[in-house]
Design a protein around this motif. Structure first.
Motif, PDB file in Angstrom:
ATOM      1  N   VAL A  53       0.858  -1.180   0.000  1.00 11.22           N
ATOM      2  CA  VAL A  53       0.000   0.000   0.000  1.00 11.22           C
ATOM      3  C   VAL A  53       0.893   1.227   0.000  1.00 11.22           C
ATOM      4  O   VAL A  53       1.918   1.255   0.688  1.00 11.22           O
ATOM      5  CB  VAL A  53      -0.908   0.001   1.255  1.00 11.22           C
ATOM      6  N   ASP A  82      -1.908   8.054   7.188  1.00 12.25           N
ATOM      7  CA  ASP A  82      -2.652   7.783   5.948  1.00 12.25           C
ATOM      8  C   ASP A  82      -2.633   6.293   5.628  1.00 12.25           C
ATOM      9  O   ASP A  82      -3.631   5.732   5.156  1.00 12.25           O
ATOM     10  CB  ASP A  82      -2.052   8.569   4.780  1.00 12.25           C
ATOM     11  N   LEU A  83      -1.488   5.659   5.863  1.00 12.74           N
ATOM     12  CA  LEU A  83      -1.426   4.207   5.669  1.00 12.74           C
ATOM     13  C   LEU A  83      -2.265   3.492   6.723  1.00 12.74           C
ATOM     14  O   LEU A  83      -3.028   2.573   6.408  1.00 12.74           O
ATOM     15  CB  LEU A  83       0.030   3.725   5.768  1.00 12.74           C
ATOM     16  N   VAL A  85      -4.900   4.370   8.557  1.00 10.40           N
ATOM     17  CA  VAL A  85      -6.361   4.400   8.441  1.00 10.40           C
ATOM     18  C   VAL A  85      -6.862   3.588   7.245  1.00 10.40           C
ATOM     19  O   VAL A  85      -8.047   3.276   7.163  1.00 10.40           O
ATOM     20  CB  VAL A  85      -6.925   5.850   8.374  1.00 10.40           C
ATOM     21  N   SER A  86      -5.964   3.267   6.323  1.00 11.19           N
ATOM     22  CA  SER A  86      -6.369   2.395   5.218  1.00 11.19           C
ATOM     23  C   SER A  86      -6.263   0.923   5.626  1.00 11.19           C
ATOM     24  O   SER A  86      -6.479   0.030   4.799  1.00 11.19           O
ATOM     25  CB  SER A  86      -5.502   2.665   3.988  1.00 11.19           C
ATOM     26  N   ARG A 152      -1.072  -4.433   3.884  1.00 10.85           N
ATOM     27  CA  ARG A 152      -2.278  -4.780   4.637  1.00 10.85           C
ATOM     28  C   ARG A 152      -2.768  -6.169   4.241  1.00 10.85           C
ATOM     29  O   ARG A 152      -2.376  -6.708   3.209  1.00 10.85           O
ATOM     30  CB  ARG A 152      -3.370  -3.722   4.433  1.00 10.85           C
ATOM     31  N   MET A 160     -15.281   3.354   1.869  1.00  6.87           N
ATOM     32  CA  MET A 160     -16.489   4.157   2.048  1.00  6.87           C
ATOM     33  C   MET A 160     -17.703   3.429   1.474  1.00  6.87           C
ATOM     34  O   MET A 160     -18.825   3.635   1.938  1.00  6.87           O
ATOM     35  CB  MET A 160     -16.316   5.527   1.407  1.00  6.87           C
ATOM     36  N   MET A 218     -12.146   4.088   7.916  1.00  3.21           N
ATOM     37  CA  MET A 218     -11.453   4.988   8.853  1.00  3.21           C
ATOM     38  C   MET A 218     -10.769   6.105   8.058  1.00  3.21           C
ATOM     39  O   MET A 218     -10.348   5.918   6.925  1.00  3.21           O
ATOM     40  CB  MET A 218     -10.379   4.234   9.647  1.00  3.21           C
ATOM     41  N   ARG A 219     -10.665   7.257   8.684  1.00  5.25           N
ATOM     42  CA  ARG A 219      -9.885   8.353   8.077  1.00  5.25           C
ATOM     43  C   ARG A 219      -9.383   9.260   9.195  1.00  5.25           C
ATOM     44  O   ARG A 219     -10.053   9.414  10.215  1.00  5.25           O
ATOM     45  CB  ARG A 219     -10.728   9.148   7.072  1.00  5.25           C
ATOM     46  N   ASP A 220      -8.218   9.870   8.963  1.00  5.97           N
ATOM     47  CA  ASP A 220      -7.709  10.830   9.945  1.00  5.97           C
ATOM     48  C   ASP A 220      -8.168  12.233   9.546  1.00  5.97           C
ATOM     49  O   ASP A 220      -7.962  12.661   8.409  1.00  5.97           O
ATOM     50  CB  ASP A 220      -6.190  10.743  10.092  1.00  5.97           C
ATOM     51  N   THR A 228     -14.797  17.994   7.139  1.00  2.00           N
ATOM     52  CA  THR A 228     -14.380  17.620   5.789  1.00  2.00           C
ATOM     53  C   THR A 228     -14.416  16.109   5.598  1.00  2.00           C
ATOM     54  O   THR A 228     -14.851  15.618   4.553  1.00  2.00           O
ATOM     55  CB  THR A 228     -13.003  18.223   5.476  1.00  2.00           C
ATOM     56  N   GLU A 232     -16.637  14.159   2.883  1.00  5.91           N
ATOM     57  CA  GLU A 232     -16.107  13.167   1.949  1.00  5.91           C
ATOM     58  C   GLU A 232     -16.970  11.902   1.983  1.00  5.91           C
ATOM     59  O   GLU A 232     -17.282  11.318   0.942  1.00  5.91           O
ATOM     60  CB  GLU A 232     -14.642  12.860   2.289  1.00  5.91           C
ATOM     61  N   ARG A 235     -20.497  12.711   0.486  1.00  8.37           N
ATOM     62  CA  ARG A 235     -20.427  12.846  -0.971  1.00  8.37           C
ATOM     63  C   ARG A 235     -20.287  11.485  -1.647  1.00  8.37           C
ATOM     64  O   ARG A 235     -20.921  11.215  -2.659  1.00  8.37           O
ATOM     65  CB  ARG A 235     -19.242  13.746  -1.324  1.00  8.37           C
ATOM     66  N   ALA A 236     -19.447  10.630  -1.069  1.00  5.08           N
ATOM     67  CA  ALA A 236     -19.188   9.335  -1.703  1.00  5.08           C
ATOM     68  C   ALA A 236     -20.365   8.366  -1.530  1.00  5.08           C
ATOM     69  O   ALA A 236     -20.597   7.523  -2.391  1.00  5.08           O
ATOM     70  CB  ALA A 236     -17.913   8.708  -1.137  1.00  5.08           C
TER      71      ALA A 236
ATOM     72  N   GLY B  14      -8.512  21.903   1.679  1.00  2.47           N
ATOM     73  CA  GLY B  14      -9.174  20.633   1.957  1.00  2.47           C
ATOM     74  C   GLY B  14     -10.643  20.622   1.552  1.00  2.47           C
ATOM     75  O   GLY B  14     -11.278  19.576   1.590  1.00  2.47           O
ATOM     76  N   ASP B  38     -10.550   9.495  -3.714  1.00  6.19           N
ATOM     77  CA  ASP B  38     -11.191   9.398  -2.403  1.00  6.19           C
ATOM     78  C   ASP B  38     -10.357   8.604  -1.394  1.00  6.19           C
ATOM     79  O   ASP B  38     -10.711   8.533  -0.229  1.00  6.19           O
ATOM     80  CB  ASP B  38     -12.567   8.728  -2.528  1.00  6.19           C
ATOM     81  N   ASP B  40      -7.004   7.565   0.931  1.00  4.16           N
ATOM     82  CA  ASP B  40      -5.801   8.073   1.580  1.00  4.16           C
ATOM     83  C   ASP B  40      -4.569   7.305   1.145  1.00  4.16           C
ATOM     84  O   ASP B  40      -3.462   7.813   1.154  1.00  4.16           O
ATOM     85  CB  ASP B  40      -5.925   7.905   3.106  1.00  4.16           C
ATOM     86  N   ALA B  41      -4.770   6.032   0.843  1.00  3.32           N
ATOM     87  CA  ALA B  41      -3.659   5.141   0.519  1.00  3.32           C
ATOM     88  C   ALA B  41      -4.190   4.088  -0.426  1.00  3.32           C
ATOM     89  O   ALA B  41      -5.355   3.710  -0.343  1.00  3.32           O
ATOM     90  CB  ALA B  41      -3.121   4.484   1.793  1.00  3.32           C
ATOM     91  N   VAL B  42      -3.349   3.627  -1.320  1.00  2.00           N
ATOM     92  CA  VAL B  42      -3.839   2.743  -2.380  1.00  2.00           C
ATOM     93  C   VAL B  42      -3.034   1.441  -2.425  1.00  2.00           C
ATOM     94  O   VAL B  42      -1.813   1.436  -2.233  1.00  2.00           O
ATOM     95  CB  VAL B  42      -3.792   3.488  -3.742  1.00  2.00           C
ATOM     96  N   GLY B  43      -3.725   0.353  -2.640  1.00  2.31           N
ATOM     97  CA  GLY B  43      -3.062  -0.939  -2.762  1.00  2.31           C
ATOM     98  C   GLY B  43      -2.404  -1.082  -4.126  1.00  2.31           C
ATOM     99  O   GLY B  43      -2.925  -0.597  -5.127  1.00  2.31           O
ATOM    100  N   LEU B  44      -1.243  -1.717  -4.174  1.00  2.00           N
ATOM    101  CA  LEU B  44      -0.490  -1.872  -5.416  1.00  2.00           C
ATOM    102  C   LEU B  44      -0.484  -3.330  -5.840  1.00  2.00           C
ATOM    103  O   LEU B  44      -0.459  -4.234  -5.007  1.00  2.00           O
ATOM    104  CB  LEU B  44       0.955  -1.409  -5.218  1.00  2.00           C
TER     105      LEU B  44
END
Lengths: 339, 339
Positions: A53, A82-83, A85-86, A152, A160, A218-220, A228, A232, A235-236, B14, B38, B40-44
């Protein structure tokens, strides 16, 4: 030896001064077995049964040092978080530093030291870096961009899109501390120092929830704050987010500063908090997990996801006197730029 | 809609303006199946039988647009090339943009478009990003930090420690084009436009060599140029690097500009070249591989690794009149800051 007291353009030219700056400031503090300043690119050791990730974040906070942290510690924790909360375990960081000519080397040294301390606390290794120097007047002293790489579980389903009508919204602690600490440090009010940034890693809070079947997302709440994050999500998903004013934890000094200066704490950045959306029936269990942790003892259930009168995607604050108001999406800049 | 003509601080707060900027400029150009703004972090998705590799680089070039590229195309290619010379296949990029209040949106749009084009050419996907806005006078219009993630074969053994006495030093094409293009674009000499940056991906050049048993080490001679790569090798190995002045390719207009302005082309940055150290007996074979590629038709053997009179770690230029001079490590800044 880096003998100069201040950064000069020669510290960014690729030659001896730059090499010494990297060796004596960056590598000295951030050194670890995986960091080799002679490499252009570095191999990573990631568990093969998990998903790699990645996340990236820039940091331009002023002042560079403030009660509770520095631009360095916030850069490490921001990327780690950021990592986290993902649903990931942070493992590696890369650091891009853009330094302004004239920055005091002693200041830079302290900032890099605080970054190293934050990296140790979060158990991450800085494995690659780059420094550039920009001419005096073309930078705010120091800008940092940190990219985090973690891993992860393959069955981590945080998203979301997993959020359902009736889910509970939790926050791991009081909101707005970071923004107010920065604001006070910057403006040199008499109150300066009375509020300390919440800048910290949130891994302890997120790891137990990463594959918990009732945790949706989860999000920080950093830039733009709690409101905000709520926007997010709204909106999503198209759901309303309903927050209870009396339930959202705000520390007394933060509340006082907000009242004096006319800020709304729901829009103020945190740097060590987590917002979680969980199935309503699991809210108490997750709160209990959080409250047993030092980083989560101030955790609260602050609201819920609701279809209201249909999917409308609003963020509604139920006030303490029983009314409600819409928390609009942040538009023009009513806030100090603090991250 | 991003209706403004110029970046404002609200584009970094933001809220709505930032979201629209990201959607309508960054995501519009850079969009790909792996990019979800949307997250925060993305899986690769990386091949499990190969080693993940990471690299990071900051970009502060002025002007932001120049003959042959933009700060955006150079940021993509620079990061791609750091991975490529390490023997990796670049796969993913993350982008941290620090934008100065007042930057024209049209300029930003062109730069992001050029970045997208460079990413397409290099077959990499931008999967995560972050934007910050700094106040007018605290940035050079736009600073970019790009982190690249790729993967390389487990048996890739490229390393400066593999370099041996007698090895040959090759370069894939003429040196100094990028630096001179920037210099001319900046100073508005009459010569402006007569030299075009060599900004380009070098993957085609590096992939055939990544696991070649006779290739010891590769590096792209960016900031500090060929002489700085030579010094990095000399310092790490203790060997002398001997370069033949008549063999180092320098384009005529670059040579002319250097002569007029008193610059030494060996210290000038390239952004699309590779220096390779290979076993002497394989030099012709590697040159043939390179010269068969469009990016490598100007490849030359330019020198060798030597113990000289013992391991001394110098960089020596054998001049065309048969003498020799030491190319010192770059110290104070005799050069325009060009990357």
């Amino acid at each position: 030896m880096v003998k100069d007291r201040y950064i000069t353009l020669a510290h960014g030219n690729g030659g001896r001064f730059m090499r010494e700056l990297i060796e004596e400031v960056f590598a000295r503090h951030l050194g670890n077995p995986a960091l080799d300043v002679d490499l252009d690119a570095v191999g990573l050791d990631l568990p093969q049964d998990r998903v790699p990730v990645v996340s990236t974040d820039g940091f331009v906070v002023q002042p560079l040092e403030f009660p509770g942290g520095t631009i360095g510690s916030i850069a490490v924790n921001g990327s780690v978080n950021d990592l986290a909360v993902s649903g990931a375990v942070p493992a590696y960081l890369t650091l891009g530093a853009i330094i302004e000519e004239g920055l005091e080397l002693e200041v830079l040294d302290r900032i890099v030291a605080s970054m190293a301390e934050a990296a140790r606390q979060a158990c991450v290794a800085v494995v690659a870096g780059d420094t550039k120097v920009v001419p005096r007047g073309q930078g705010g002293g120091l800008y940092l961009t940190v990219t985090g790489v973690g891993h992860r579980a393959r069955d981590c389903r945080l998203s979301m899109s997993a959020i359902r009508d009736g889910d509970a919204v939790l926050v791991s602690g009081p909101v707005g501390d970071h923004a107010v600490a920065i604001l006070l440090a910057r403006e040199a009010f008499d109150l300066s120092g009375s509020v300390v940034s919440d800048c910290a890693p949130v891994i302890d809070l997120t790891l137990p929830l990463a594959t918990h079947p009732s945790v949706r997302f989860m999000r920080d709440p950093t830039r733009g704050g709690l409101a905000t994050v709520a926007h997010e999500i709204a909106r999503a998903t198209g759901f309303d987010l309903v927050l209870e004013q009396t339930a959202v934890p705000v520390a007394d000094p933060v509340r006082s500063v907000c009242e004096i200066l006319g800020y709304d704490p729901y829009y103020l950045a945190c740097e060590g908090r987590v917002v979680a959306v969980v199935a309503a029936e699991a809210a108490d269990e997750v709160l209990a997990i959080w409250r047993n942790l030092p980083a989560g003892h101030g955790a609260c259930r602050i609201g819920s996801v609701s279809t209201g009168t249909g999917r409308t995607g609003r963020v509604i604050l139920r006030t303490e006197i029983g009314g409600s108001r819409v928390l609009e999406e942040l538009e023009d800049d009513p806030l100090p730029r603090i991250c």
